[in-house]
Design an enzyme around this catalytic site. Structure first.
Site, PDB file in Angstrom:
ATOM      1  N   THR A 134      10.827  -5.950   4.834  1.00 15.82           N
ATOM      2  CA  THR A 134      10.473  -7.232   3.963  1.00 15.82           C
ATOM      3  C   THR A 134      11.638  -8.141   4.307  1.00 15.82           C
ATOM      4  O   THR A 134      11.244  -9.391   5.012  1.00 15.82           O
ATOM      5  CB  THR A 134      10.368  -6.851   2.556  1.00 15.82           C
ATOM      6  N   HIS A 145       2.064  -0.110  -1.629  1.00 15.00           N
ATOM      7  CA  HIS A 145       2.886   1.043  -1.774  1.00 15.00           C
ATOM      8  C   HIS A 145       2.549   1.982  -2.689  1.00 15.00           C
ATOM      9  O   HIS A 145       2.368   3.391  -2.737  1.00 15.00           O
ATOM     10  CB  HIS A 145       4.448   0.598  -2.286  1.00 15.00           C
ATOM     11  N   HIS A 164       4.921  -8.082   7.166  1.00 17.37           N
ATOM     12  CA  HIS A 164       4.369  -6.645   7.683  1.00 17.37           C
ATOM     13  C   HIS A 164       3.251  -6.195   7.328  1.00 17.37           C
ATOM     14  O   HIS A 164       2.491  -6.998   6.455  1.00 17.37           O
ATOM     15  CB  HIS A 164       5.594  -5.596   7.569  1.00 17.37           C
TER      16      HIS A 164
END
Length: 414
Positions: free
Chosen positions: A72, A197, A241
Site C-alpha cells: 500500500t 484481507h 495493488h
C-alpha cells in the site's frame, strides 16, 4: 559571465512559472481517487455501472501494474512521485533504518508524518512550488511534518471517516473562491483492501465493497453536477495493488529456518526484510534459507531480480524474502496472527496479474471510449504534471510518453 548566465536562467525559469500560473486559470480540475486493493478484474463482475459509464465515456486500462513490492504505502507514493520505492524511500509499510535505529510503521502517526522517510517529491509539492493549489482528502505522505511538503489543504487520516463526508469535503474545496480553489485533489478509500484481507477477493463481502465504492463514483458525479463543474473536472480512479487468496495452511516460518539470534525480522506475508547485527553471520543465514527454499525465494539485495527495481536501498536489509503467490512468510509470533489475515493478501511479484490494480479516467483531458493495455503506476506522476501544466522533477522513473496517448491531442502539448 557565469553570474550573467545564471541570472538569465533564473529569469527564464520565473517567466516560465509565471506563464504556467496564468495558464493554470484555464486548466481543468483533477481528482485522483484511490480504491485501495481494488483488483484489476473487479469491474468485470457486473456490479459496477459507474465504472461501466467511465469505460464508455473515458479511458480504461486493462490493468495498473504496481511497483514492487505490491504494498500500500510504497505504491501510493510511487503514484504521486513517479519513482520506484527504492528511490522514493518508502519500501514497505513497516521499515527499519539501521543507520538511525528508527522504525517506520503505518500505525505510528509520528513516523508517518516524519519527512525523513520521504525522499521523492510528491505531485502536490511540485504543484505548490509552481503556484498550483492542491488538496488531499487522505493519501499516504500528505501529512508530512514540514509545511511546504504538504498539499495546500489536507485532512489528517481518520480510518472511520464517513465515505460520503469525504466527497462532501472535496466538493467544499471546489466551492471555494476561484483563487483559493485547488486544481488537484486526492481522495482515498480502504474498503476493498480491508474486506479483501479479511474474507478474500472472491467473497460476497468484497463484492459488496466493490458495489459500494462504485456507488460513490455516482455520488461524486452528481455532486459535481450540482455545483456545475462536472465538465471541468478530470476524475482518475486508481488502486495501489490487487489481491490474491491466501491460507494459514500455506505458511513458512522463516525465523525457525534462519535460527539466528542476531536477526531482526521486519514485515510478514508476501515479503520479509532481515537485518543481521553480526555481519559475519549473513552468509550462514543465507545458506540455511537457500537450502530450505520452498514456496519462497531468499535474496541478498544485490541479487534481487533487476526487473523489480528493488536492490539499491539500505532499508531493504541484509537479506530479503519473497513468498510464492498465495503463501505467507513470517516468524513464530506472526503465525499466531494468521487467523486475522486468512482471506487475501498482496505484496507479491508485481508481474503476477492478481497484484494488478485499476486505472480509469474521465474528463476534459481524456479521450472518450478509449481502451489501452497495462499501465505502470510510475507514469501517473508525469501525466498529472502534463494535465496541471507544471514541470515534473527530472529524477523520476516514470515517462510521459508511456501514458500520454490517453490524453486528447490538444492536451499532449505543454
Amino acid at each position: 559571465m557565469k553570474s550573467i548566465i545564471n541570472s538569465i536562467k533564473l529569469i527564464f525559469l520565473l517567466t516560465f512559472i509565471l506563464s504556467c500560473n496564468l495558464f493554470s486559470q484555464n486548466i481543468p480540475y483533477t481528482i485522483l481517487i484511490s480504491f485501495d486493493g481494488f483488483r484489476w478484474d473487479y469491474t468485470s463482475r457486473g456490479i459496477t455501472p459507474n465504472f461501466d459509464y467511465i469505460e464508455k465515456h473515458g479511458v480504461k486500462a486493462l490493468s495498473l501494474k504496481p511497483s514492487f513490492p505490491s504494498i500500500t504505502f510504497p505504491n501510493h507514493i510511487s503514484i504521486v512521485t513517479g519513482m520506484y520505492p527504492q528511490n522514493h524511500g518508502v519500501i514497505a509499510n513497516t521499515m527499519f533504518d539501521p543507520v538511525t535505529n528508527k522504525i517506520y510503521s503505518l500505525r505510528d502517526t509520528s513516523e508517518v508524518r516524519n519527512a525523513y522517510w520521504y525522499k521523492g517529491e510528491m505531485i502536490w509539492e511540485t504543484a505548490r512550488r509552481q503556484g498550483v493549489i492542491s488538496a488531499s482528502y487522505f493519501w499516504p505522505g500528505s501529512e508530512m511534518n514540514i509545511e511546504y511538503r504538504r498539499p495546500t489543504y489536507y485532512e489528517k487520516y481518520e480510518h472511520n471517516r464517513d465515505y460520503v463526508e469525504r466527497i462532501n469535503g472535496v466538493i467544499n474545496w471546489l466551492k471555494l473562491p476561484y483563487n483559493k480553489r485547488p486544481k488537484f485533489i486526492t481522495l482515498y478509500y480502504d474498503l476493498t483492501d480491508s474486506e479483501g484481507h479479511k474474507y478474500g477477493p472472491n467473497s460476497p463481502q468484497v463484492n459488496a465493497a466493490i458495489a459500494k465504492l462504485d456507488s460513490l463514483i455516482g455520488i461524486l458525479f452528481n455532486k459535481l453536477d450540482e455545483i456545475k463543474l462536472r465538465d471541468s473536472v478530470n476524475v482518475i480512479i486508481v488502486s495501489d495493488h490487487g489481491m490474491t487468496e491466501i491460507s494459514k495452511n500455506r505458511y513458512v516460518n522463516v525465523e525457525e529456518i534462519a535460527s539466528c539470534s542476531s536477526c531482526k525480522f521486519f514485515n510478514r506475508g508476501a515479503v520479509m526484510n532481515i537485518f543481521i547485527k553480526n555481519k559475519s553471520e549473513i552468509d550462514e543465514v543465507f545458506s540455511k534459507l537457500k537450502q530450505n527454499e520452498n514456496h519462497y525465494r531468499v535474496y541478498k539485495p544485490e541479487n534481487i531480480p533487476t526487473n523489480f527495481h528493488f536492490n539499491n536501498n539500505h532499508l531493504i536489509g541484509d537479506l530479503f524474502i519473497l513468498a510464492e503467490p498465495g503463501w505467507s512468510v513470517g516468524t513464530s509470533k506472526d503465525k499466531d496472527k494468521m487467523d486475522d489475515y486468512n482471506g487475501g493478501n498482496h505484496g507479491f511479484d508485481n508481474s503476477f496479474i492478481d497484484m494488478h490494480g485499476i486505472f480509469y479516467a474521465i474528463g476534459p483531458s481524456f479521450k472518450v471510449n478509449y481502451k489501452t493495455g497495462t499501465i505502470e503506476n510510475i507514469n501517473i506522476y508525469p501525466l498529472l504534471c502534463r494535465i496541471l501544466n507544471i514541470i515534473p522533477k527530472q529524477n523520476i522513473d516514470g515517462k510521459l510518453e508511456n501514458i500520454s496517448f490517453i490524453l486528447k491531442e490538444k492536451e499532449k502539448q505543454p
